[in-house]
Design an enzyme around this catalytic site. Structure first.
Site, mmCIF file in Angstrom:
data_model
loop_
_atom_site.group_PDB
_atom_site.id
_atom_site.type_symbol
_atom_site.label_atom_id
_atom_site.label_comp_id
_atom_site.label_asym_id
_atom_site.label_seq_id
_atom_site.Cartn_x
_atom_site.Cartn_y
_atom_site.Cartn_z
ATOM 1 N N ARG A 75 57.158 43.830 -13.456
ATOM 2 C CA ARG A 75 58.636 44.073 -14.153
ATOM 3 C C ARG A 75 59.123 45.595 -13.889
ATOM 4 O O ARG A 75 58.764 46.591 -13.989
ATOM 5 C CB ARG A 75 58.122 44.177 -15.684
ATOM 6 C CG ARG A 75 59.143 44.272 -16.634
ATOM 7 C CD ARG A 75 60.371 43.169 -16.719
ATOM 8 N NE ARG A 75 59.708 41.992 -17.011
ATOM 9 C CZ ARG A 75 60.508 40.853 -16.523
ATOM 10 N NH1 ARG A 75 61.453 40.880 -15.644
ATOM 11 N NH2 ARG A 75 59.987 39.712 -16.830
ATOM 12 N N ARG A 101 58.873 38.298 -3.458
ATOM 13 C CA ARG A 101 58.519 39.410 -4.409
ATOM 14 C C ARG A 101 57.143 39.067 -4.622
ATOM 15 O O ARG A 101 56.386 39.929 -5.370
ATOM 16 C CB ARG A 101 59.411 39.550 -5.352
ATOM 17 C CG ARG A 101 59.308 38.237 -6.658
ATOM 18 C CD ARG A 101 60.141 38.692 -7.769
ATOM 19 N NE ARG A 101 60.082 37.761 -8.717
ATOM 20 C CZ ARG A 101 60.490 37.739 -9.994
ATOM 21 N NH1 ARG A 101 61.117 38.958 -10.380
ATOM 22 N NH2 ARG A 101 60.644 36.667 -10.734
ATOM 23 N N HIS A 170 67.303 42.938 -6.836
ATOM 24 C CA HIS A 170 67.272 42.980 -8.369
ATOM 25 C C HIS A 170 67.090 44.113 -9.135
ATOM 26 O O HIS A 170 65.915 44.450 -9.880
ATOM 27 C CB HIS A 170 66.115 41.936 -8.807
ATOM 28 C CG HIS A 170 66.335 41.353 -10.185
ATOM 29 N ND1 HIS A 170 66.022 42.280 -11.283
ATOM 30 C CD2 HIS A 170 66.357 40.192 -10.625
ATOM 31 C CE1 HIS A 170 66.185 41.552 -12.395
ATOM 32 N NE2 HIS A 170 66.587 40.058 -11.813
ATOM 33 N N GLU A 273 72.506 43.918 -9.768
ATOM 34 C CA GLU A 273 72.044 43.542 -8.676
ATOM 35 C C GLU A 273 72.896 43.288 -7.632
ATOM 36 O O GLU A 273 73.950 42.305 -7.837
ATOM 37 C CB GLU A 273 71.081 42.175 -9.315
ATOM 38 C CG GLU A 273 70.100 42.628 -10.278
ATOM 39 C CD GLU A 273 69.784 41.072 -10.962
ATOM 40 O OE1 GLU A 273 69.829 40.282 -10.447
ATOM 41 O OE2 GLU A 273 69.554 41.480 -12.155
HETATM 42 O O1 TA6 Z 1 68.609 38.684 -12.659
HETATM 43 C C1 TA6 Z 1 68.768 38.231 -14.049
HETATM 44 C C2 TA6 Z 1 67.840 37.226 -14.231
HETATM 45 O O2 TA6 Z 1 67.675 36.065 -13.571
HETATM 46 C C3 TA6 Z 1 67.491 36.798 -15.880
HETATM 47 O O3 TA6 Z 1 68.192 35.761 -16.111
HETATM 48 C C4 TA6 Z 1 66.382 37.097 -16.176
HETATM 49 O O4 TA6 Z 1 65.626 36.021 -15.957
HETATM 50 C C5 TA6 Z 1 65.800 38.150 -15.271
HETATM 51 O O5 TA6 Z 1 66.444 37.854 -13.995
HETATM 52 C C6 TA6 Z 1 64.188 38.649 -15.157
HETATM 53 O O6 TA6 Z 1 63.831 37.622 -14.334
HETATM 54 P P1 TA6 Z 1 62.293 37.698 -13.868
HETATM 55 O O7 TA6 Z 1 61.991 36.537 -13.008
HETATM 56 O O8 TA6 Z 1 62.092 39.076 -12.934
HETATM 57 O O9 TA6 Z 1 61.706 37.980 -15.120
#
Ligand code: TA6
Length: 306
Positions: A75, A101, A170, A273
């Site tokens: 995270r 990832r 991201h 991103e």
């Molecule tokens: O990039 C935005 C997103 O797609 C959100 O919709 C949310 O799901 C975020 O990514 C977090 O994704 P993750 O898979 O890291 O929890």
């Protein structure tokens, strides 16, 4: 040769600049320090965890509740979303944001550049037998660390058929207070609002934040800026090879449901991103390659601090 801690520190350490450590159960991290910055990068996902330019607040956000275990998404930091973004409609059981990832990458190089910056590169190889992605391909990430952060994500098609990738760096950025941050550079661009079933809109002016925000901006190659009035700095996000920009903050309720953003973590993070997602996915022919490149830098030019 298996890249365990001893092999990495013997063959890839750069005296005083790059070394390797374990975060427990084989989870290896590269630590970088030079005259411009310090940084850390996990070998799982070639996942940058931190970047702190000298005399600067951290630029990349990492959850205080982030966990570091094999095969689990981290995270925060800069997850590499590849070879899909989001979850494929046809494969809802696939891991969100791709397999890169949550997979250990091979370290392919480390160097101290003549200008004192550090460079580190990683590679992920897929074949016709790779689970969830049966394409012979190489995905490479080259990271250059100084008072700017440069990342080049290159996909090469080694097979005999074209394939399509969705991808993103991201990036979770630190903001002093999300309620006093604005994103510039997307005015007039079309976007899909995930919170409205990906309904299409046009951006009007800069983005400010007072609710959950989750948008995929399309056909935009433009630089974005995060103006952070709380920290009185601007984060500049330049890119090439990326037609989409995703902007996300979960806000309070969704953050609480996610449960791993730390206490009020949503207040100090903002994802901007650089991506190729939705309508902007990339077709790569046999023998061809594509590079998504970003450069992040900080300026302190904010005058109005209302
Ligand atoms: O990039 C935005 C997103 O797609 C959100 O919709 C949310 O799901 C975020 O990514 C977090 O994704 P993750 O898979 O890291 O929890």
């Amino acid at each position: 040769m298996k890249q365990d801690l001893a092999v990495l520190n013997e063959h890839y350490a750069v005296n005083g600049q790059i070394s390797f450590r374990e975060l427990g159960d084989g989870f290896i991290v590269a630590d970088i320090q030079n005259s411009y910055c310090t940084a850390s990068i996990a070998l799982q996902g070639a996942h940058l965890l931190s970047w702190i330019p000298a005399n600067e607040q951290p630029v990349i956000w990492l959850s205080t509740d982030a966990c570091f275990s094999e095969g689990k998404a981290i995270r925060g930091g800069i997850p590499v979303c590849w070879p899909w973004f989001g979850t494929p409609e046809s494969e809802p059981s696939f891991p969100a944001h791709g397999l890169a990832r949550i997979t250990r990458w091979e370290l392919t190089g480390t160097a101290q550049l003549d200008d004192g910056r550090s460079r580190i590169s990683f590679r992920l190889t897929t074949t016709a037998d790779t689970s969830m992605w049966q394409h012979p391909a190489i995905c490479e990430l080259c990271i250059t660390l100084g008072n700017t952060l440069e990342m080049a994500l290159t996909t090469s098609n080694l097979g005999t058929e074209s394939f399509v990738i969705g991808q993103a760096l991201h990036s979770y950025f630190v903001v002093g207070d999300i309620r006093r941050a604005t994103v510039h550079g997307l005015d007039g661009r079309p976007y899909l609002d995930k919170l409205e079933g990906f309904k299409r809109h046009i951006q009007n002016g800069p983005l400010s934040f007072d609710v959950e925000t989750d948008r995929v901006y399309l056909q935009t190659a433009d630089e974005c800026r995060i103006e952070d009035r709380a920290l009185r700095r601007t984060i500049h996000i330049d890119k090439t090879g990326s037609a989409s920009t995703v902007v996300w903050n979960p806000w309070r309720e969704h953050a609480a449901k996610m449960g791993n953003l730390g206490e009020d973590g949503y207040l100090t993070m903002l994802c901007v991103e650089s991506a190729n997602a939705a309508d902007d996915v990339v077709h790569i022919a046999p023998g061809c390659s594509h590079t998504l490149f970003v450069c992040y830098r900080i300026t302190h030019d904010i005058t109005h601090v209302s």
